[in-house]
Design a protein around this motif. Structure first.
Motif, PDB file in Angstrom:
ATOM      1  N   GLU A 131       0.832  -1.212   0.000  1.00 52.09           N
ATOM      2  CA  GLU A 131       0.000   0.000   0.000  1.00 52.09           C
ATOM      3  C   GLU A 131       0.862   1.256   0.000  1.00 52.09           C
ATOM      4  OE1 GLU A 131      -2.688  -0.230   3.279  1.00 52.09           O
ATOM      5  OE2 GLU A 131      -4.089  -1.559   2.249  1.00 52.09           O
ATOM      6  N   LEU A 132       1.917   1.260   0.804  1.00 55.38           N
ATOM      7  CA  LEU A 132       2.795   2.423   0.853  1.00 55.38           C
ATOM      8  C   LEU A 132       3.494   2.641  -0.485  1.00 55.38           C
ATOM      9  CD1 LEU A 132       4.257   1.823   4.421  1.00 55.38           C
ATOM     10  CD2 LEU A 132       3.029   3.881   3.711  1.00 55.38           C
ATOM     11  N   MET A 133       3.980   1.566  -1.089  1.00 54.08           N
ATOM     12  CA  MET A 133       4.617   1.704  -2.396  1.00 54.08           C
ATOM     13  C   MET A 133       3.606   2.162  -3.437  1.00 54.08           C
ATOM     14  SD  MET A 133       7.501  -1.241  -2.960  1.00 54.08           S
ATOM     15  CE  MET A 133       6.324  -2.553  -3.214  1.00 54.08           C
ATOM     16  N   GLY A 134       2.392   1.585  -3.392  1.00 54.47           N
ATOM     17  CA  GLY A 134       1.369   1.993  -4.344  1.00 54.47           C
ATOM     18  C   GLY A 134       1.056   3.473  -4.240  1.00 54.47           C
ATOM     19  N   GLY A 135       1.012   3.976  -3.015  1.00 59.81           N
ATOM     20  CA  GLY A 135       0.767   5.399  -2.818  1.00 59.81           C
ATOM     21  C   GLY A 135       1.858   6.275  -3.386  1.00 59.81           C
ATOM     22  N   MET A 136       3.074   5.722  -3.488  1.00 63.61           N
ATOM     23  CA  MET A 136       4.190   6.473  -4.065  1.00 63.61           C
ATOM     24  C   MET A 136       4.262   6.316  -5.584  1.00 63.61           C
ATOM     25  SD  MET A 136       7.356   5.917  -1.397  1.00 63.61           S
ATOM     26  CE  MET A 136       7.097   4.216  -0.958  1.00 63.61           C
ATOM     27  N   GLY A 137       3.395   5.449  -6.127  1.00 61.93           N
ATOM     28  CA  GLY A 137       3.467   5.199  -7.562  1.00 61.93           C
ATOM     29  C   GLY A 137       4.613   4.294  -7.935  1.00 61.93           C
ATOM     30  N   ILE A 138       5.036   3.448  -7.000  1.00 64.03           N
ATOM     31  CA  ILE A 138       6.155   2.530  -7.211  1.00 64.03           C
ATOM     32  C   ILE A 138       5.626   1.102  -7.092  1.00 64.03           C
ATOM     33  CG2 ILE A 138       8.319   1.680  -6.191  1.00 64.03           C
ATOM     34  CD1 ILE A 138       8.951   4.561  -5.427  1.00 64.03           C
ATOM     35  N   ASN A 139       6.042   0.231  -8.020  1.00 63.79           N
ATOM     36  CA  ASN A 139       5.467  -1.122  -8.020  1.00 63.79           C
ATOM     37  C   ASN A 139       6.462  -2.222  -7.694  1.00 63.79           C
ATOM     38  OD1 ASN A 139       6.981  -1.212 -10.331  1.00 63.79           O
ATOM     39  ND2 ASN A 139       5.282  -1.647 -11.712  1.00 63.79           N
ATOM     40  N   SER A 140       7.670  -1.861  -7.209  1.00 61.20           N
ATOM     41  CA  SER A 140       8.629  -2.899  -6.833  1.00 61.20           C
ATOM     42  C   SER A 140       9.607  -2.360  -5.790  1.00 61.20           C
ATOM     43  CB  SER A 140       9.407  -3.417  -8.046  1.00 61.20           C
ATOM     44  OG  SER A 140      10.332  -2.441  -8.491  1.00 61.20           O
ATOM     45  N   ILE A 141      10.089  -3.261  -4.965  1.00 56.06           N
ATOM     46  CA  ILE A 141      11.097  -2.888  -3.969  1.00 56.06           C
ATOM     47  C   ILE A 141      12.351  -2.366  -4.654  1.00 56.06           C
ATOM     48  CG2 ILE A 141      12.640  -3.784  -2.181  1.00 56.06           C
ATOM     49  CD1 ILE A 141       9.815  -3.499  -1.183  1.00 56.06           C
ATOM     50  N   GLU A 142      12.715  -2.993  -5.774  1.00 54.83           N
ATOM     51  CA  GLU A 142      13.934  -2.580  -6.481  1.00 54.83           C
ATOM     52  C   GLU A 142      13.851  -1.129  -6.941  1.00 54.83           C
ATOM     53  OE1 GLU A 142      17.773  -3.100  -7.595  1.00 54.83           O
ATOM     54  OE2 GLU A 142      16.520  -4.583  -6.564  1.00 54.83           O
ATOM     55  N   ALA A 143      12.657  -0.698  -7.362  1.00 56.10           N
ATOM     56  CA  ALA A 143      12.481   0.687  -7.803  1.00 56.10           C
ATOM     57  C   ALA A 143      12.509   1.664  -6.630  1.00 56.10           C
ATOM     58  CB  ALA A 143      11.172   0.828  -8.572  1.00 56.10           C
ATOM     59  N   LEU A 144      12.215   1.167  -5.441  1.00 58.51           N
ATOM     60  CA  LEU A 144      12.220   2.027  -4.247  1.00 58.51           C
ATOM     61  C   LEU A 144      13.603   2.160  -3.644  1.00 58.51           C
ATOM     62  CD1 LEU A 144      10.673   3.576  -1.988  1.00 58.51           C
ATOM     63  CD2 LEU A 144      10.323   1.354  -0.880  1.00 58.51           C
ATOM     64  N   LYS A 145      14.451   1.139  -3.843  1.00 58.91           N
ATOM     65  CA  LYS A 145      15.747   1.093  -3.165  1.00 58.91           C
ATOM     66  C   LYS A 145      16.606   2.316  -3.473  1.00 58.91           C
ATOM     67  CE  LYS A 145      19.006  -1.751  -4.457  1.00 58.91           C
ATOM     68  NZ  LYS A 145      19.735  -3.012  -4.737  1.00 58.91           N
ATOM     69  N   GLY A 146      16.991   3.033  -2.434  1.00 56.11           N
ATOM     70  CA  GLY A 146      17.842   4.206  -2.587  1.00 56.11           C
ATOM     71  C   GLY A 146      17.149   5.409  -3.187  1.00 56.11           C
ATOM     72  N   ASN A 147      15.825   5.348  -3.318  1.00 54.44           N
ATOM     73  CA  ASN A 147      15.066   6.445  -3.928  1.00 54.44           C
ATOM     74  C   ASN A 147      14.725   7.484  -2.850  1.00 54.44           C
ATOM     75  OD1 ASN A 147      13.407   8.096  -5.407  1.00 54.44           O
ATOM     76  ND2 ASN A 147      12.144   6.438  -6.241  1.00 54.44           N
ATOM     77  N   ARG A 148      15.706   8.276  -2.486  1.00 55.70           N
ATOM     78  CA  ARG A 148      15.535   9.213  -1.366  1.00 55.70           C
ATOM     79  C   ARG A 148      14.657  10.405  -1.732  1.00 55.70           C
ATOM     80  NH1 ARG A 148      21.551   9.165   1.457  1.00 55.70           N
ATOM     81  NH2 ARG A 148      22.131   7.082   0.740  1.00 55.70           N
ATOM     82  N   LEU A 149      14.380  10.560  -3.027  1.00 53.32           N
ATOM     83  CA  LEU A 149      13.466  11.627  -3.428  1.00 53.32           C
ATOM     84  C   LEU A 149      12.070  11.410  -2.854  1.00 53.32           C
ATOM     85  CD1 LEU A 149      14.469  12.071  -7.179  1.00 53.32           C
ATOM     86  CD2 LEU A 149      14.963  13.629  -5.279  1.00 53.32           C
ATOM     87  N   MET A 150      11.787  10.173  -2.449  1.00 56.88           N
ATOM     88  CA  MET A 150      10.464   9.860  -1.907  1.00 56.88           C
ATOM     89  C   MET A 150      10.371  10.142  -0.411  1.00 56.88           C
ATOM     90  SD  MET A 150       9.246   9.056  -4.737  1.00 56.88           S
ATOM     91  CE  MET A 150       7.587   8.751  -4.152  1.00 56.88           C
ATOM     92  N   LEU A 151      11.428  10.681   0.179  1.00 55.13           N
ATOM     93  CA  LEU A 151      11.443  10.962   1.611  1.00 55.13           C
ATOM     94  C   LEU A 151      11.618  12.448   1.879  1.00 55.13           C
ATOM     95  CD1 LEU A 151      13.837   8.088   2.799  1.00 55.13           C
ATOM     96  CD2 LEU A 151      11.333   8.051   2.698  1.00 55.13           C
ATOM     97  N   ARG A 152      11.042  12.922   2.976  1.00 54.94           N
ATOM     98  CA  ARG A 152      11.226  14.291   3.450  1.00 54.94           C
ATOM     99  C   ARG A 152      11.388  14.262   4.965  1.00 54.94           C
ATOM    100  NH1 ARG A 152      11.852  14.932  -1.140  1.00 54.94           N
ATOM    101  NH2 ARG A 152      11.081  16.556  -2.541  1.00 54.94           N
ATOM    102  N   GLY A 153      12.213  15.180   5.478  1.00 57.20           N
ATOM    103  CA  GLY A 153      12.459  15.255   6.907  1.00 57.20           C
ATOM    104  C   GLY A 153      11.628  16.330   7.577  1.00 57.20           C
ATOM    105  N   VAL A 154      11.296  16.128   8.834  1.00 57.24           N
ATOM    106  CA  VAL A 154      10.621  17.149   9.644  1.00 57.24           C
ATOM    107  C   VAL A 154      11.383  17.285  10.961  1.00 57.24           C
ATOM    108  CG1 VAL A 154       8.307  16.949   8.693  1.00 57.24           C
ATOM    109  CG2 VAL A 154       9.001  15.393  10.501  1.00 57.24           C
ATOM    110  N   GLY A 155      11.655  18.521  11.363  1.00 59.31           N
ATOM    111  CA  GLY A 155      12.324  18.758  12.630  1.00 59.31           C
ATOM    112  C   GLY A 155      13.773  18.327  12.670  1.00 59.31           C
ATOM    113  N   LEU A 156      14.425  18.271  11.499  1.00 59.19           N
ATOM    114  CA  LEU A 156      15.824  17.872  11.428  1.00 59.19           C
ATOM    115  C   LEU A 156      16.693  19.063  11.048  1.00 59.19           C
ATOM    116  CD1 LEU A 156      15.359  14.517   9.452  1.00 59.19           C
ATOM    117  CD2 LEU A 156      15.762  14.769  11.907  1.00 59.19           C
ATOM    118  N   ASN A 157      17.914  19.088  11.564  1.00 50.40           N
ATOM    119  CA  ASN A 157      18.811  20.192  11.210  1.00 50.40           C
ATOM    120  C   ASN A 157      19.503  19.911   9.877  1.00 50.40           C
ATOM    121  OD1 ASN A 157      21.214  18.611  11.670  1.00 50.40           O
ATOM    122  ND2 ASN A 157      21.019  19.018  13.872  1.00 50.40           N
TER     123      ASN A 157
END
Length: 501
Positions: free
Chosen positions: A461-487
């Motif tokens: 479900e989480l991958m589907g919400g990102m528009g990604i259909n495989s673990i391999e396509a997600l690996k190292g894809n840091r564009l899909m992450l954002r930080g909150v409260g980090l310096n």
């Protein structure tokens, strides 16, 4: 009689109107908290022995019991906190090193909780995992760095040995001795049904579990307990343990009281003798030594099994990982400072090591920068608590995750953090036959399968919400992450942008 400086941490609250003096609590408590007063015909409690395992609360037929944290506190002092003072009292009374179990409980940053996942909506639409293909399988091991073809133009698909997982999760190392036969049976059965792997830890492999070999990782640690040719041949992979997150730079110690019966036989040491693993792995004092051990194990198993090297997350972990990637190892396992264990020196557990999130990001980036990321797969552990933690770890560069504490919780662990006592009321971290039988491996494996099945659905479900259909396509894809409260420095190491960017 010496003065008792420490008031009990927990209080047993018994509703006398509900209590029928059935004595279930007395029979169920391995710590001997509850007893029956024959003169007054009532149940009484010795709260100094209570560890808040909740066994009595769960099994009381009339719901007459609850355990509450004591509100008796020492005088407030910002520098000398209650826990600090009580630890000094304990050491002044015993002269011993403080031991703790089940990971670091201190309020240090949990970066998983400060990382958010992106979702696709318009240009890259989301995927419905119930109606469209979604690939959660992963393959762990060395990959080819480039596409190669033979003289006929066909792709060369020869790869070194790989581990195939139905989802990017494995059960982490927990040794037979530190946990019970029934706990190991639960893990082995669940791993086999799920199509993933479980790790024996450094306690050897009980002869009953050789049947689960295709779903087993066997471990070679500094103590070499239970290591022999058949053991190495039994598993799908071999893990060299150099360190673990809860106690970097420290060896292992299983008290002689737990070295009984089949534990003694499996570990190949006398009954009642302490199982002590040296802090240094005496085969390894350099990357060259590590390389020699890696290839010795590959020779012993005819190059048919991947070799994993497990290390703790420490300050120079990126450089260490770079060396391991060049040693011939197929997989690097990194254990963060929140990792759980049956027993660790409290000072080591609470003050040594770094968070797995920062270690993973720095290692993945270093290997990419050096052009050797395909030489190894990365497996990370140390407080992987949910499917969302797994997704974030994959996006930061992991190939898969190790889970241990979450698996024990599924078996009934209540995190009372007294594993070192051998009195686990839930039959997990104990060798006492009367306690071991409390964990039914049929039910235990079913609960583990349920947990991992739920996680797999959430991962899709989480991958589907990102528009990604495989673990391999997600690996190292840091564009899909954002930080909150980090310096800025934390964001730089993680390699992600702040929310809103």
């Amino acid at each position: 009689m010496s003065i008792r400086f420490i008031y009990p941490e927990f209080e047993v609250v018994r509703n006398e109107n509900r209590c029928i003096a059935c004595r279930v609590c007395e029979r169920q408590c391995a710590n001997e908290v509850h007893s029956y007063n024959e003169d007054k015909k009532v149940m009484i409690s010795d709260e100094t022995k209570c560890v808040n395992c909740q066994r009595c609360v769960s099994l009381c037929p009339t719901r007459a019991l609850k355990i509450v944290k004591s509100d008796c506190t020492l005088r407030e002092n910002a520098n000398w906190q209650n826990d600090t003072i009580k630890e000094i009292y304990k050491q002044a009374g015993s002269g011993g090193v403080l031991l703790s179990s089940m990971g670091n409980p201190k309020p240090l940053p949990v970066y998983w909780d400060k990382i958010l996942i992106n979702a696709s909506q318009v240009t890259n639409p989301p995927i419905d995992p119930l109606r469209e293909p979604m690939e959660t399988r992963v393959f762990l091991g060395k990959k080819n760095g480039k596409i190669e073809r033979d003289e006929n133009g066909n792709l060369k698909c020869d790869l070194p040995p790989q581990l195939e997982l139905s989802m990017p999760v494995m059960f982490s190392a927990m040794s037979y001795g530190s946990i019970s036969y029934n706990a190991h049976a639960s893990l082995a059965r669940a791993a086999t049904e799920l199509g993933i792997l479980y790790n024996t830890g450094e306690g050897g492999l009980h002869e009953d579990f050789y049947v689960y070999g295709p779903n087993t990782i066997v471990q070679v640690a500094s103590g070499r307990f239970g290591v022999h040719e058949d053991y190495l041949s039994a598993g799908a992979a071999i893990e060299i343990k150099m360190g673990q997150g809860a106690k970097p730079g420290i060896g292992g110690h299983l008290p002689g009281a737990k070295i009984v019966g089949d534990v003694s036989k499996t570990r190949m040491i006398p009954e009642g003798s302490d199982a002590i693993s040296p802090a240094p792995h005496h085969d390894i004092y350099s990357i060259e030594d590590l390389r020699q051990l890696v290839f010795s194990l590959k020779e012993a198993t005819e190059y048919k099994k991947p070799v994993i090297v497990k290390v703790a997350a420490v300050h120079n972990i990126a450089a260490i990982a770079s060396g391991i990637a060049r040693s011939g190892a197929d997989i690097i396992a990194i254990d963060g400072f929140r990792g759980g264990t049956g027993a660790a020196p409290t000072r080591i557990r609470d003050n040594v090591g770094i968070p797995i999130e920062l270690a993973l990001a720095s290692v993945d980036q270093r290997l990419r920068d050096e052009g050797i990321r395909n030489n190894v797969s990365l497996v990370v552990g140390g407080s992987i608590r949910s499917a969302s933690d797994v997704i974030k770890a994959i996006a930061l560069g992991a190939d898969a995750c190790y889970v241990a504490t979450a698996a024990l919780l599924a078996l009934g662990c209540h995190l009372c953090r007294t594993c070192q006592s051998g009195k686990c009321n839930w039959g997990i971290a104990t060798q006492r036959p009367d306690l071991v039988k409390r964990l039914n491996p049929d039910l235990g494996s079913e609960r583990l399968v349920n947990l991992m099945t739920a996680w797999r659905h959430e991962i899709m479900e989480l991958m589907g919400g990102m528009g990604i259909n495989s673990i391999e396509a997600l690996k190292g894809n840091r564009l899909m992450l954002r930080g909150v409260g980090l310096n800025e420095k934390e964001l730089e190491i993680l390699g992600i942008s702040h929310a809103g960017e």
